[in-house]
Design a protein around this motif. Structure first.
Motif, PDB file in Angstrom:
ATOM      1  N   ALA A   1       1.595  12.931  -0.440  1.00  0.00           N
ATOM      2  CA  ALA A   1       1.294  11.418  -0.722  1.00  0.00           C
ATOM      3  C   ALA A   1       2.620  10.477  -0.650  1.00  0.00           C
ATOM      4  O   ALA A   1       2.367   9.465  -0.222  1.00  0.00           O
ATOM      5  CB  ALA A   1       0.469  11.347  -2.054  1.00  0.00           C
TER       6      ALA A   1
ATOM      7  N   VAL B   1       0.743   4.194  -2.648  1.00  0.00           N
ATOM      8  CA  VAL B   1       0.367   5.512  -2.420  1.00  0.00           C
ATOM      9  C   VAL B   1       1.522   6.496  -2.732  1.00  0.00           C
ATOM     10  O   VAL B   1       1.247   7.646  -3.394  1.00  0.00           O
ATOM     11  CB  VAL B   1       0.122   5.682  -0.915  1.00  0.00           C
ATOM     12  CG1 VAL B   1       0.070   7.078  -0.203  1.00  0.00           C
ATOM     13  CG2 VAL B   1      -1.047   4.970  -0.377  1.00  0.00           C
TER      14      VAL B   1
ATOM     15  N   ALA C   1       0.928  -1.271   0.044  1.00  0.00           N
ATOM     16  CA  ALA C   1      -0.007   0.134  -0.111  1.00  0.00           C
ATOM     17  C   ALA C   1       1.013   1.215   0.050  1.00  0.00           C
ATOM     18  O   ALA C   1       0.621   2.374  -0.752  1.00  0.00           O
ATOM     19  CB  ALA C   1      -0.887   0.065   1.262  1.00  0.00           C
TER      20      ALA C   1
ATOM     21  N   GLY D   1       3.436   7.345   1.883  1.00  0.00           N
ATOM     22  CA  GLY D   1       3.733   6.262   1.277  1.00  0.00           C
ATOM     23  C   GLY D   1       4.987   5.436   2.034  1.00  0.00           C
ATOM     24  O   GLY D   1       5.056   4.345   2.422  1.00  0.00           O
TER      25      GLY D   1
ATOM     26  N   ALA E   1       1.277   7.102  -6.303  1.00  0.00           N
ATOM     27  CA  ALA E   1      -0.018   8.071  -6.435  1.00  0.00           C
ATOM     28  C   ALA E   1       0.567   9.541  -6.735  1.00  0.00           C
ATOM     29  O   ALA E   1       0.148  10.330  -7.297  1.00  0.00           O
ATOM     30  CB  ALA E   1      -1.111   7.663  -5.720  1.00  0.00           C
ATOM     31  N   GLY E   2       1.296   9.635  -5.451  1.00  0.00           N
ATOM     32  CA  GLY E   2       1.872  11.019  -5.223  1.00  0.00           C
ATOM     33  C   GLY E   2       2.676  11.584  -6.596  1.00  0.00           C
ATOM     34  O   GLY E   2       2.673  12.564  -7.054  1.00  0.00           O
TER      35      GLY E   2
END
Length: 305
Positions: free
Chosen positions: A279, A131, A127, A283, A134-135
């Motif tokens: 983000a 994340v 995860a 992470g 995604a950032g």
């Protein structure tokens, strides 16, 4: 006093590495990226060798235990990493480039797990990687109408990947040289690789560069302050504080890069970059949560004592 000195060195290192992005952006106005990286590390390597010699350190590598990290670190972490990073910075603002490199602490555990197949990422670690990516996507926000900026972002991300692979694969456990001499040789190998690339690649030779006084100042600053002095401070702090705290420096650098970019170059950071930075940091915290909690408990116990 020691703790305060470490904090001061840590913040000074983050500030100097943050300014390096701004200095690079300024120097790229008149010097091609590969040549700029080559000249920077030519000077930085000579400075580190001079310091090591003055300190009476042994400078002669003594076999595979020394040469393996020197060659791999020089080619990946100095040569390829900085060639790609400087090329990307031609179209990517300093603070954005510094923020994108915040992916390195997120990528490192993931690449380490791939290198050691028997050590798998836990669901929370997976995860954290997702994340973090995604950032990065939020920061990059590819724009088909501005292809050069998208290519620049890709080059900076490639530089982060190359750095991570080198950091994971470089093994200094069997090295006989001290850290200072080992780092001097690593910088020299990277500098020579960059020198060769500047000669071979089109548009990267001295003929394509000009060195007005301002550019000379930026290059000397890059080589001596974030370069030679920065690496000396980094390895001193790495020995004292450990890899977790030094990994977190990637999240202290971008604010300094943003501040100096705003003051010196007039750069403005948008909300997407700030959100992406948060983000990527989240992470990293997901990936290294257990280690961070142990470290925080250690700090709390030290304060109570």
């Amino acid at each position: 006093m020691t703790a305060r000195r470490d904090v001061a060195l840590y913040l000074g290192l983050a500030a100097s590495w943050g300014t390096a992005f701004v200095a690079t952006d300024a120097a790229l106005d008149t010097v091609p990226p590969v040549l700029l990286a080559a000249v920077r590390f030519d000077i930085a390597a000579l400075a580190l060798f001079a310091v090591a010699a003055a300190a009476g350190r042994s400078l002669r590598p003594r076999g595979r235990g020394d040469w393996a990290p020197i060659l791999l670190g020089g080619v990946c972490n100095i040569g390829l990493h900085h060639a790609l990073l400087f090329a990307g910075q031609r179209t990517v603002p300093p603070a954005v480039a510094a923020t994108l490199l915040g992916l390195v602490p997120v990528l490192t555990p993931a690449v380490a797990r791939v290198a050691r197949a028997d050590d798998r990422l836990a669901p929370r670690g997976i995860a954290g990687v997702l994340v973090g990516f995604a950032g990065v996507a939020l920061i990059a926000h590819p724009d088909p109408s501005n292809l050069s900026a998208s290519v620049g972002v890709a080059l900076v991300l490639a530089s982060a990947a190359v750095w991570t692979v080198g950091a994971v694969l470089v093994d200094e456990d069997d090295a006989e040289l001290g850290g200072l001499a080992l780092q001097a040789w690593t910088l020299l190998v990277g500098a020579l690789a960059l020198d060769a690339a500047a000669v071979v690649l089109p548009g990267q030779s001295l003929a394509a560069a000009t060195f007005p006084l301002a550019t000379v100042g930026w290059v000397l600053y890059l080589a001596l302050v974030p370069g030679a002095v920065g690496f000396l401070v980094y390895f001193r702090l790495l020995d004292r504080l450990g890899p977790i705290e030094m990994g977190l420096i990637e999240y202290v650098i971008p604010p300094f890069a943003a501040l100096f970019g705003w003051v010196l170059l007039g750069d403005v950071i948008d909300a997407a970059t700030v959100g992406g930075f948060v983000a990527v940091l989240a992470g990293f915290c997901l990936l290294k949560g257990d280690a961070l909690r142990r470290r925080l408990r250690g700090w709390a116990d030290a304060v109570r004592a």
